[in-house]
Design a protein around this motif. Structure first.
Motif, PDB file in Angstrom:
ATOM      1  N   ILE A 191      61.393  28.832  -3.827  1.00 29.45           N
ATOM      2  CA  ILE A 191      60.574  28.585  -2.631  1.00 29.45           C
ATOM      3  C   ILE A 191      60.763  29.820  -1.758  1.00 29.45           C
ATOM      4  O   ILE A 191      61.871  30.088  -1.286  1.00 29.45           O
ATOM      5  N   VAL A 192      59.696  30.589  -1.607  1.00 28.84           N
ATOM      6  CA  VAL A 192      59.792  31.877  -0.900  1.00 28.84           C
ATOM      7  C   VAL A 192      59.211  31.714   0.493  1.00 28.84           C
ATOM      8  O   VAL A 192      58.056  31.309   0.649  1.00 28.84           O
ATOM      9  N   THR A 193      60.023  32.019   1.523  1.00 29.29           N
ATOM     10  CA  THR A 193      59.527  31.906   2.904  1.00 29.29           C
ATOM     11  C   THR A 193      59.940  33.135   3.715  1.00 29.29           C
ATOM     12  O   THR A 193      60.995  33.697   3.483  1.00 29.29           O
ATOM     13  N   PRO A 194      59.101  33.523   4.675  1.00 26.84           N
ATOM     14  CA  PRO A 194      59.558  34.502   5.655  1.00 26.84           C
ATOM     15  C   PRO A 194      60.666  33.889   6.514  1.00 26.84           C
ATOM     16  O   PRO A 194      60.892  32.679   6.479  1.00 26.84           O
ATOM     17  N   SER A 195      61.332  34.736   7.290  1.00 25.53           N
ATOM     18  CA  SER A 195      62.475  34.250   8.088  1.00 25.53           C
ATOM     19  C   SER A 195      62.131  34.140   9.560  1.00 25.53           C
ATOM     20  O   SER A 195      62.990  33.884  10.387  1.00 25.53           O
ATOM     21  N   ASP A 196      60.844  34.330   9.899  1.00 21.50           N
ATOM     22  CA  ASP A 196      60.504  34.449  11.323  1.00 21.50           C
ATOM     23  C   ASP A 196      59.361  33.523  11.732  1.00 21.50           C
ATOM     24  O   ASP A 196      58.592  33.827  12.617  1.00 21.50           O
ATOM     25  N   SER A 247      55.014  18.620   1.677  1.00 18.97           N
ATOM     26  CA  SER A 247      54.351  19.806   1.105  1.00 18.97           C
ATOM     27  C   SER A 247      55.267  20.524   0.114  1.00 18.97           C
ATOM     28  O   SER A 247      54.815  20.970  -0.945  1.00 18.97           O
ATOM     29  N   ILE A 248      56.559  20.635   0.465  1.00 21.06           N
ATOM     30  CA  ILE A 248      57.517  21.292  -0.433  1.00 21.06           C
ATOM     31  C   ILE A 248      57.614  20.523  -1.751  1.00 21.06           C
ATOM     32  O   ILE A 248      57.594  21.105  -2.843  1.00 21.06           O
ATOM     33  N   LYS A 249      57.682  19.191  -1.642  1.00 23.20           N
ATOM     34  CA  LYS A 249      57.792  18.347  -2.838  1.00 23.20           C
ATOM     35  C   LYS A 249      56.565  18.533  -3.751  1.00 23.20           C
ATOM     36  O   LYS A 249      56.690  18.671  -4.967  1.00 23.20           O
ATOM     37  N   GLU A 250      55.382  18.549  -3.125  1.00 22.19           N
ATOM     38  CA  GLU A 250      54.138  18.736  -3.889  1.00 22.19           C
ATOM     39  C   GLU A 250      54.123  20.112  -4.570  1.00 22.19           C
ATOM     40  O   GLU A 250      53.713  20.249  -5.726  1.00 22.19           O
ATOM     41  N   ALA A 251      54.594  21.133  -3.841  1.00 18.06           N
ATOM     42  CA  ALA A 251      54.614  22.497  -4.391  1.00 18.06           C
ATOM     43  C   ALA A 251      55.590  22.602  -5.567  1.00 18.06           C
ATOM     44  O   ALA A 251      55.279  23.231  -6.587  1.00 18.06           O
ATOM     45  N   ILE A 252      56.759  21.975  -5.447  1.00 19.37           N
ATOM     46  CA  ILE A 252      57.759  22.008  -6.523  1.00 19.37           C
ATOM     47  C   ILE A 252      57.199  21.336  -7.779  1.00 19.37           C
ATOM     48  O   ILE A 252      57.370  21.834  -8.902  1.00 19.37           O
ATOM     49  N   GLU A 253      56.477  20.231  -7.574  1.00 20.60           N
ATOM     50  CA  GLU A 253      55.880  19.523  -8.717  1.00 20.60           C
ATOM     51  C   GLU A 253      54.865  20.417  -9.443  1.00 20.60           C
ATOM     52  O   GLU A 253      54.869  20.530 -10.670  1.00 20.60           O
ATOM     53  N   LYS A 254      54.032  21.128  -8.691  1.00 20.23           N
ATOM     54  CA  LYS A 254      53.038  22.037  -9.294  1.00 20.23           C
ATOM     55  C   LYS A 254      53.745  23.231  -9.964  1.00 20.23           C
ATOM     56  O   LYS A 254      53.369  23.657 -11.065  1.00 20.23           O
ATOM     57  N   SER A 312      49.881  31.057   4.946  1.00 20.38           N
ATOM     58  CA  SER A 312      51.206  31.001   5.593  1.00 20.38           C
ATOM     59  C   SER A 312      52.183  32.066   5.099  1.00 20.38           C
ATOM     60  O   SER A 312      53.224  32.277   5.706  1.00 20.38           O
ATOM     61  N   GLY A 313      51.874  32.699   3.951  1.00 18.67           N
ATOM     62  CA  GLY A 313      52.844  33.654   3.396  1.00 18.67           C
ATOM     63  C   GLY A 313      54.052  32.973   2.785  1.00 18.67           C
ATOM     64  O   GLY A 313      55.112  33.589   2.610  1.00 18.67           O
ATOM     65  N   MET A 314      53.914  31.676   2.456  1.00 19.13           N
ATOM     66  CA  MET A 314      54.979  30.933   1.764  1.00 19.13           C
ATOM     67  C   MET A 314      54.506  30.611   0.346  1.00 19.13           C
ATOM     68  O   MET A 314      53.328  30.299   0.143  1.00 19.13           O
ATOM     69  N   PHE A 315      55.439  30.645  -0.614  1.00 23.10           N
ATOM     70  CA  PHE A 315      55.064  30.480  -2.024  1.00 23.10           C
ATOM     71  C   PHE A 315      56.103  29.643  -2.759  1.00 23.10           C
ATOM     72  O   PHE A 315      57.243  29.513  -2.311  1.00 23.10           O
ATOM     73  N   CYS A 316      55.701  29.115  -3.919  1.00 21.52           N
ATOM     74  CA  CYS A 316      56.621  28.350  -4.759  1.00 21.52           C
ATOM     75  C   CYS A 316      56.208  28.542  -6.214  1.00 21.52           C
ATOM     76  O   CYS A 316      55.030  28.392  -6.553  1.00 21.52           O
ATOM     77  N   PHE A 317      57.185  28.896  -7.070  1.00 24.04           N
ATOM     78  CA  PHE A 317      56.879  29.126  -8.493  1.00 24.04           C
ATOM     79  C   PHE A 317      58.183  29.256  -9.273  1.00 24.04           C
ATOM     80  O   PHE A 317      59.252  29.456  -8.690  1.00 24.04           O
ATOM     81  N   LYS A 318      58.058  29.137 -10.594  1.00 22.82           N
ATOM     82  CA  LYS A 318      59.198  29.466 -11.453  1.00 22.82           C
ATOM     83  C   LYS A 318      59.367  30.976 -11.477  1.00 22.82           C
ATOM     84  O   LYS A 318      58.368  31.716 -11.573  1.00 22.82           O
TER      85      LYS A 318
END
Length: 335
Positions: free
Chosen positions: A108-113, A125-132, A187-193
């Motif tokens: 789960i990649v996020t900016p810090s600001d 949203s995080i749960k849905e992203a992890i599932e995908k 948002s500049g946030m991402f989720c992936f293997k």
């Protein structure tokens, strides 16, 4: 969802926050300022994901890694530290995190600001992203827009499918996006293997892949070599992968989100937290000294020890010009 996928929170801390000068300086970028409920944005970023992940990884640089370390040691957080010797934009920063991870680990990649609120929506949203992500998709988080904002990029979508990524629009285009109803803030946030991201990077930008790998393979304790890093093209994850890959999905997110990229967004946030403004909407940041505004509306006065800034709230994006001018003069006021 496969439970054997470990989940890593990758925090990107590279930004300087030039539009928040003089609060944000090279030695104290905006993500480390204790402006927000007595905590820094970086600390809030670590806290909000603490219970959702197994591992924390910070991609920082030689100028700010000690600031991250201070926060993480204070809270007793174990983390993987990746230290860039020179900024090479987000494609390389995220590649380093992926090379440092097991290929099956979900990142789960996020900016810090960024400021994020309504944690129930966020966790959903995080749960849905992890599932995908566990099914091999590269997921981006799109925020349901609340106004025709010109300071953000947009994602055009149909359901969970991305139709296009759009640059920061002008006022007319932003209004058009909102009216169409199928545009989200990027948002500049991402989720992936980790492995999926690296495969796509290798496919669509082999040069960034190869040169990031060479720099990573030569790292010493997470520190990257300057010469090998300078060879990496400086390109964003959006251009390198997101706009080209066929594995992209978007999670439409309802949580409250701001990138606090300008004094206008800082103003709105501080007002929501009860920070005082006078009858004409004028605000003081950084000093308790009595300050009177005469004949002015929606003005922000920003005070620091070595520099002050006075601006119309609506002109917040132009602060970058002051920063760039000081950079041209090699001014110590940026340090």
């Amino acid at each position: 969802m496969e439970k054997n996928n470990s989940i890593t929170h990758v925090i990107l801390t590279g930004g300087v926050g030039s539009r928040l000068w003089p609060l944000s300086r090279k030695s104290q970028p905006k993500q480390y300022l204790d402006l927000f409920d007595g905590k820094s944005l970086f600390e809030m970023t670590v806290d909000r994901n603490r219970t959702l992940v197994d591992t924390v990884m910070v991609v920082g640089n030689t100028d700010n890694c000690h600031l991250s370390r201070k926060v993480l040691e204070k809270s007793g957080t174990d983390y993987v530290d990746i230290i860039e010797s020179t900024p090479r934009n987000t494609a390389a920063a995220i590649a380093f995190a992926a090379f440092a991870s097991d290929p099956n680990a979900i990142l789960i990649v996020t900016p810090s600001d960024h400021i994020i609120d309504e944690m129930e929506h966020y966790a959903h949203s995080i749960k849905e992203a992890i599932e995908k992500a566990s099914r091999g998709y590269i997921v981006t988080f799109g925020i349901v827009p609340t106004k025709p904002e010109t300071g953000y990029g947009y994602i055009e979508r149909k359901g969970e499918d991305v139709l296009s990524f759009r640059e920061k629009p002008n006022k007319v285009s932003a209004k058009d996006f909102i009216e169409k109803g199928n545009f989200l803030w990027n948002s500049g946030m991402f989720c992936f293997k980790a492995g999926v991201f690296l495969e796509e990077l290798q496919l669509y930008n082999p040069e960034v892949y190869e040169k990031s790998k060479a720099a990573w393979d030569a790292n010493i304790g997470g520190k990257l070599d300057l010469e090998l890093s300078l060879a990496i093209p400086s390109i964003s994850i959006d251009y390198a992968v997101m706009e080209r890959s066929r594995k992209i999905k978007v999670v439409s997110s309802e949580f409250i989100w701001s990138d606090l990229g300008s004094f206008e967004s800082v103003y709105d946030y501080l007002v929501s937290k009860g920070h005082p403004v006078d009858a004409n909407g004028n605000m003081v940041i950084g000093t308790d000294a009595y300050t009177a505004f005469v004949g002015l509306k929606n003005t922000i006065f920003v005070a620091t020890e070595s520099a002050n800034l006075i601006l119309q709230k609506e002109s917040s994006q132009e602060v970058k010009n002051v920063y760039n001018e000081l950079e041209r003069k090699k001014s110590h006021l940026l340090e």
